[in-house]
Design an enzyme around this catalytic site. Structure first.
Site, PDB file in Angstrom:
ATOM      1  N   LEU A  18       0.814  -1.214   0.000  1.00 41.33           N
ATOM      2  CA  LEU A  18       0.000   0.000   0.000  1.00 41.33           C
ATOM      3  C   LEU A  18       0.847   1.263   0.000  1.00 41.33           C
ATOM      4  O   LEU A  18       0.433   2.301  -0.529  1.00 41.33           O
ATOM      5  CB  LEU A  18      -0.916   0.019   1.229  1.00 41.33           C
ATOM      6  CG  LEU A  18      -1.960  -1.096   1.315  1.00 41.33           C
ATOM      7  CD1 LEU A  18      -2.715  -1.020   2.642  1.00 41.33           C
ATOM      8  CD2 LEU A  18      -2.936  -0.989   0.145  1.00 41.33           C
ATOM      9  N   GLY A  19       2.013   1.219   0.604  1.00 40.07           N
ATOM     10  CA  GLY A  19       2.845   2.412   0.680  1.00 40.07           C
ATOM     11  C   GLY A  19       4.183   2.088   1.306  1.00 40.07           C
ATOM     12  O   GLY A  19       4.354   1.072   1.983  1.00 40.07           O
ATOM     13  N   GLY A  21       7.682   4.167   3.116  1.00 37.46           N
ATOM     14  CA  GLY A  21       8.360   5.377   3.549  1.00 37.46           C
ATOM     15  C   GLY A  21       9.668   5.019   4.203  1.00 37.46           C
ATOM     16  O   GLY A  21      10.076   3.850   4.240  1.00 37.46           O
ATOM     17  N   GLY A  22      10.350   6.041   4.730  1.00 36.17           N
ATOM     18  CA  GLY A  22      11.630   5.791   5.364  1.00 36.17           C
ATOM     19  C   GLY A  22      11.509   4.991   6.632  1.00 36.17           C
ATOM     20  O   GLY A  22      12.442   4.295   7.034  1.00 36.17           O
ATOM     21  N   MET A  23      10.343   5.084   7.290  1.00 39.27           N
ATOM     22  CA  MET A  23      10.161   4.429   8.578  1.00 39.27           C
ATOM     23  C   MET A  23       9.594   3.025   8.461  1.00 39.27           C
ATOM     24  O   MET A  23       9.939   2.137   9.238  1.00 39.27           O
ATOM     25  CB  MET A  23       9.225   5.291   9.447  1.00 39.27           C
ATOM     26  CG  MET A  23       8.867   4.704  10.799  1.00 39.27           C
ATOM     27  SD  MET A  23      10.285   4.458  11.870  1.00 39.27           S
ATOM     28  CE  MET A  23       9.527   3.512  13.183  1.00 39.27           C
ATOM     29  N   VAL A  26       3.918  -0.485   4.340  1.00 38.19           N
ATOM     30  CA  VAL A  26       2.573  -0.915   4.717  1.00 38.19           C
ATOM     31  C   VAL A  26       2.012  -1.811   3.621  1.00 38.19           C
ATOM     32  O   VAL A  26       2.052  -1.459   2.435  1.00 38.19           O
ATOM     33  CB  VAL A  26       1.636   0.284   4.952  1.00 38.19           C
ATOM     34  CG1 VAL A  26       0.250  -0.198   5.366  1.00 38.19           C
ATOM     35  CG2 VAL A  26       2.209   1.209   6.027  1.00 38.19           C
ATOM     36  N   LYS A  41       1.877  -2.910   8.956  1.00 36.20           N
ATOM     37  CA  LYS A  41       3.042  -2.023   8.884  1.00 36.20           C
ATOM     38  C   LYS A  41       4.266  -2.807   9.356  1.00 36.20           C
ATOM     39  O   LYS A  41       4.271  -3.376  10.451  1.00 36.20           O
ATOM     40  CB  LYS A  41       2.838  -0.792   9.753  1.00 36.20           C
ATOM     41  CG  LYS A  41       4.027   0.168   9.756  1.00 36.20           C
ATOM     42  CD  LYS A  41       3.827   1.319  10.726  1.00 36.20           C
ATOM     43  CE  LYS A  41       2.836   2.316  10.189  1.00 36.20           C
ATOM     44  NZ  LYS A  41       2.815   3.553  11.019  1.00 36.20           N
ATOM     45  N   ASP A 134       2.847  14.656  15.756  1.00 33.41           N
ATOM     46  CA  ASP A 134       3.020  14.661  14.300  1.00 33.41           C
ATOM     47  C   ASP A 134       1.663  14.600  13.614  1.00 33.41           C
ATOM     48  O   ASP A 134       1.470  13.883  12.635  1.00 33.41           O
ATOM     49  CB  ASP A 134       3.902  13.486  13.856  1.00 33.41           C
ATOM     50  CG  ASP A 134       4.404  13.648  12.406  1.00 33.41           C
ATOM     51  OD1 ASP A 134       4.468  14.798  11.931  1.00 33.41           O
ATOM     52  OD2 ASP A 134       4.726  12.624  11.784  1.00 33.41           O
TER      53      ASP A 134
END
Length: 527
Positions: A18-19, A21-23, A26, A41, A134
């Site tokens: 689904l996605g 990122g750097g962290m 997902v 995740k 955040d």
């Protein structure tokens, strides 16, 4: 990590990415035991040896799992796959609020609805001592009906904790960071309220209030630049809207709204829709709940609902089997329309309704409804929540004060034991007369009902997990009433009563005296 697609992570079959990122990455997955789609995740392998990233990841699990609210993304599970930690969460098909905002300014009604829901989530988190730190549109997920769910508590901090989270670096997203986040010192919930104000400006205009070529430039703008005028981009907005923007984005934390719902209320009033968010959602468990079967007969009412209706606590059992119109004091045609609409649409969001209490006085409420369906998608009942509108509702009277059933530890143990045995008995009867599919469908109905009402109860086969710290008998009554009504609809009253009476015959008399309020099956003979 696309190589995970097609693999199993425990009971989860990974189907898509689904996605990324750097962290974390997902994935979309299917939970076979519950026949539902989830989001997983996973921390990238390269970061599993970095202590600060693991700390952030585990913090997200701990905090998100402890926050149970209708507009905070539910966490279902946590585990490891080949030493990679993962979090299993509810899957939301509507993307993020950032995706929605990318299309330009949002209409006023959608802005207010979103702000109300997010203010509710933030205020609940703040009441539990959690500051998100955040908050931004990218951390707000949407379901298919554009309801919002706050997620990503990786930077969140318990307000009573001390010390830096991850060393000396500045944490957060510059566009939404309050001025004080660029400076040393402890943060307060006002930081999240500032970020919500930034988001309101962006939803109304399609632009962030402060923009610069570099992240440092954006941070300096938050510190030094005046708050922009929303009317320069939306001339039709009034002075009241700008006043809300000014206060929510004040440079000093003490000059902002002190509660997120204050912001939501002020914005609604400025835009001509006085909703009184704070009065209706600030208290945990403020919603009143009742449940019906497919034809609109009431099968359960909780204590808050009895208070709204000005009924005594001992009237709860006598209400079972009565039509919704009679219980709420509304026209039969109105009640039939509510049941028909929720059965057709699956969900109704906050509609105004005038009901009558036991004194025949009119009480104005906002009602929402959620359909319960069987494994073939057929409508089998509705969960209806009521929120009183404070400036219209009749003040409470001591004469009609209900009594919340709170239990001693021993009583709670008895009640949990009885509840679990009766659910298991119902499931076995359904499997015997209808096959495994019927049993699995009961699991799903119990789990979905518990999840949307934020009750820590889950059912998977004969395994029932209960972690209710509130000692609230209403939870057990509601879930058992839902299970009985479902089973009666499928296999009939005679089989259900025989099965449940058999359990009673195996229970010690001492326990039966304590759990008398859960012996509901005899009342369902009227259905």
């Amino acid at each position: 990590m696309t190589e995970l697609i097609g693999h199993k992570l425990g009971q989860y079959d990974v189907t898509a990415q689904l996605g990324k990122g750097g962290m974390a990455t997902v994935y979309q997955a299917t939970q076979a035991s519950m026949k539902r789609t989830v989001a997983i995740k996973i921390l990238p392998r390269a970061l599993t040896h970095e202590e600060k990233f693991l700390e952030r990841f585990y913090r997200e699990v701990q905090i998100a799992a402890s926050l149970q609210h209708p507009h905070i993304l539910p966490v279902y599970d946590f585990g490891q796959y080949e030493e990679l930690p993962y979090i299993v969460m509810a899957y939301m098909s509507g993307g993020t609020l950032a995706d929605l905002m990318a299309h330009g300014p949002m209409d006023n009604e959608m802005v207010l609805r979103t702000v109300n829901q997010m203010a509710s989530a933030l205020e609940y988190a703040h009441s539990k001592g959690v500051i998100h730190r955040d908050f931004k549109p990218g951390n707000v997920l949407l379901d298919e009906n554009r309801n919002t769910y706050l997620t990503d508590f990786g930077l969140a901090k318990m307000s009573e904790s001390s010390g830096a989270l991850t060393g000396t670096g500045i944490l957060g997203t510059p566009t939404y960071m309050s001025p004080e986040q660029s400076e040393p010192g402890e943060l307060t919930p006002a930081a999240d309220i500032y970020a919500l104000g930034i988001t309101v400006f962006q939803m109304l205009t399609g632009h962030a209030p402060f923009e610069a070529a570099t992240p440092l430039g954006v941070l300096m703008a938050h510190l030094t630049h005046p708050i922009p005028d929303v009317r320069s981009l939306r001339a039709e907005l009034n002075d009241g809207v700008q006043a809300v923007i000014d206060r929510s984005m004040a440079k000093k934390p003490e000059d902002r709204y002190q509660r997120a719902t204050e912001l939501a209320d002020a914005l609604a009033e400025a835009m001509g829709q006085k909703i009184h968010t704070s009065a209706s959602i600030q208290a945990e468990g403020a919603n009143a709940l009742l449940m019906t079967n497919m034809v609109g007969q009431v099968i359960f009412v909780d204590q808050p609902c009895l208070r709204v209706l000005k009924r005594h606590h001992n009237e709860a059992r006598s209400i079972i089997g009565k039509p919704l119109s009679e219980v709420l004091g509304i026209d039969r045609s109105v009640a039939d329309e509510i049941i028909r609409n929720v059965g057709k649409a699956g969900k109704i969001e906050q509609q105004r309704l005038d009901i009558r209490d036991a004194r025949s006085r009119v009480v104005s409420v906002l009602y929402s409804a959620m359909a319960t369906r069987d494994d073939k998608g057929a409508f089998v009942g509705a969960d209806i929540t009521l929120q009183t509108i404070p400036d219209v509702v009749v003040p409470p009277s001591d004469e009609f004060t209900t009594i919340d059933r709170r239990m001693a530890t021993t009583d709670e143990s008895f009640l949990q034991t009885y509840f679990a045995k009766q659910l298991q008995s119902l499931r076995q009867a359904l499997v015997q007369w209808g096959g495994n599919r019927m049993g699995a469908n009961l699991d799903r109905i119990i789990n979905e009902t518990a999840q949307r009402n934020v009750w820590a109860v889950s059912m998977n086969g004969d395994k029932i997990d209960i972690n209710i710290k509130a000692n609230d008998a209403d939870v057990y009554r509601a879930l058992l009433a839902k299970a009985i009504a479902f089973a009666v609809n499928l296999v009939g009253k005679k089989i259900v009563m025989k099965s449940m009476q058999s359990v009673d015959g195996q229970i010690e008399p001492t326990i039966l005296n304590v759990v008398e309020e859960l012996k509901l099956y005899d009342l369902f003979d009227v259905l």
